[in-house]
Design a protein around this motif. Structure first.
Motif, PDB file in Angstrom:
ATOM      1  N   LYS A 154     -10.682  34.406  73.921  1.00 28.55           N
ATOM      2  CA  LYS A 154     -11.328  35.486  72.825  1.00 28.55           C
ATOM      3  C   LYS A 154     -11.505  34.474  71.409  1.00 28.55           C
ATOM      4  O   LYS A 154     -12.359  34.474  70.940  1.00 28.55           O
ATOM      5  CB  LYS A 154     -10.389  36.612  72.687  1.00 28.55           C
ATOM      6  CG  LYS A 154     -11.104  37.525  71.529  1.00 28.55           C
ATOM      7  CD  LYS A 154      -9.998  38.534  71.360  1.00 28.55           C
ATOM      8  CE  LYS A 154      -8.830  38.324  70.802  1.00 28.55           C
ATOM      9  NZ  LYS A 154      -8.847  37.866  69.524  1.00 28.55           N
ATOM     10  N   GLU A 155     -10.357  34.028  71.242  1.00 26.29           N
ATOM     11  CA  GLU A 155     -10.195  33.218  69.751  1.00 26.29           C
ATOM     12  C   GLU A 155     -11.275  32.103  70.104  1.00 26.29           C
ATOM     13  O   GLU A 155     -11.880  31.595  69.033  1.00 26.29           O
ATOM     14  CB  GLU A 155      -8.795  32.943  69.556  1.00 26.29           C
ATOM     15  CG  GLU A 155      -7.880  34.002  69.277  1.00 26.29           C
ATOM     16  CD  GLU A 155      -8.281  34.454  67.916  1.00 26.29           C
ATOM     17  OE1 GLU A 155      -8.948  34.220  67.145  1.00 26.29           O
ATOM     18  OE2 GLU A 155      -8.133  35.855  68.077  1.00 26.29           O
ATOM     19  N   GLY A 156     -11.188  31.303  71.253  1.00 21.53           N
ATOM     20  CA  GLY A 156     -11.889  30.184  71.445  1.00 21.53           C
ATOM     21  C   GLY A 156     -13.376  30.502  71.493  1.00 21.53           C
ATOM     22  O   GLY A 156     -14.412  29.741  70.878  1.00 21.53           O
ATOM     23  N   ALA A 157     -13.687  31.545  71.963  1.00 17.30           N
ATOM     24  CA  ALA A 157     -15.078  31.992  71.860  1.00 17.30           C
ATOM     25  C   ALA A 157     -15.591  32.184  70.670  1.00 17.30           C
ATOM     26  O   ALA A 157     -16.807  32.092  70.106  1.00 17.30           O
ATOM     27  CB  ALA A 157     -15.277  33.289  72.751  1.00 17.30           C
ATOM     28  N   ILE A 158     -14.936  32.909  69.798  1.00 16.09           N
ATOM     29  CA  ILE A 158     -15.238  33.384  68.442  1.00 16.09           C
ATOM     30  C   ILE A 158     -15.410  32.024  67.465  1.00 16.09           C
ATOM     31  O   ILE A 158     -16.277  32.099  66.765  1.00 16.09           O
ATOM     32  CB  ILE A 158     -14.022  34.228  67.819  1.00 16.09           C
ATOM     33  CG1 ILE A 158     -14.074  35.622  68.259  1.00 16.09           C
ATOM     34  CG2 ILE A 158     -14.449  34.269  66.164  1.00 16.09           C
ATOM     35  CD1 ILE A 158     -12.889  36.644  67.896  1.00 16.09           C
ATOM     36  N   SER A 159     -14.364  31.105  67.611  1.00 11.54           N
ATOM     37  CA  SER A 159     -14.716  29.811  67.110  1.00 11.54           C
ATOM     38  C   SER A 159     -15.968  28.920  67.392  1.00 11.54           C
ATOM     39  O   SER A 159     -16.531  28.597  66.282  1.00 11.54           O
ATOM     40  CB  SER A 159     -13.365  28.958  67.103  1.00 11.54           C
ATOM     41  OG  SER A 159     -12.123  29.832  66.634  1.00 11.54           O
TER      42      SER A 159
END
Length: 191
Positions: A154-159
């Motif tokens: 999730k964090e990687g997708a946002i970044s």
């Protein structure tokens, strides 16, 4: 909450999220909001206090948005699909509640304040912990591996969506998570 205080928070959040906290001074917040400096300082003792209020408001909005997107997920596969589908909508500007996508306000803020303000950094960390706890509460599979991987992707997708303008990053997270879900749910003799 007074209308002027709320107007200051709304204005600051919009300006900080779209332009960055360090590039926006108190005078810009005052100019856009139309609120007098004396009124601002009667509600907030410093810019940091205003930043914390903006973080708290964004947290509340984000958590409500996330809860609504996951509310009717009957199982973990649906939860994964709904989470990353919601992120995909946000990345493509289709999330009215979160507004135009400019990355994660908490990641952006922590990057600007990594050592300057432990209280601001702490608020960013608390947000991430509470999002993880919400996702953990919604997952039926008790696997820490699944929860940690879900949160990391999730964090990687946002970044990726923000930094690399990869607006389809969320979609690509679904299949690996479904594979992991099938592995962690497999009976011990099959795993």
């Amino acid at each position: 909450m007074s209308k002027k205080r709320q107007l200051l928070i709304d204005t600051a959040l919009e300006l900080f999220y779209t332009q960055g906290i360090n590039s926006i001074g108190i005078n810009e917040v005052l100019k856009v909001s139309g609120v007098a400096k004396k009124t601002l300082y009667s509600h907030f003792e410093s810019k940091d206090a205003l930043i914390l209020a903006a973080l708290e408001q964004r947290h509340s909005v984000f958590i409500q948005w996330l809860e609504s997107k996951l509310a009717d997920a009957p199982d973990d596969e649906s939860l994964i699909r709904q989470l990353f589908g919601a992120l995909d909508e946000w990345f493509h500007g289709e999330s009215k509640e979160l507004g135009a996508f400019r990355g994660c306000f908490f990641i952006n803020t922590s990057a600007e304040f990594s050592q300057q303000s432990p209280e601001i950094l702490g608020q960013c960390q608390l947000h991430k912990q509470q999002v993880k706890a919400l996702l953990g509460d919604r997952l039926q599979c008790p696997s820490p591996l699944l929860l940690n991987t879900l949160c990391t992707l999730k964090e990687g997708a946002i970044s990726s969506a923000h930094v690399s303008h990869d607006r389809d990053a969320a979609k690509r997270c679904i299949e690996p998570l479904l594979i992991l879900l099938s592995i962690v749910n497999a009976p011990a003799s099959e795993a």
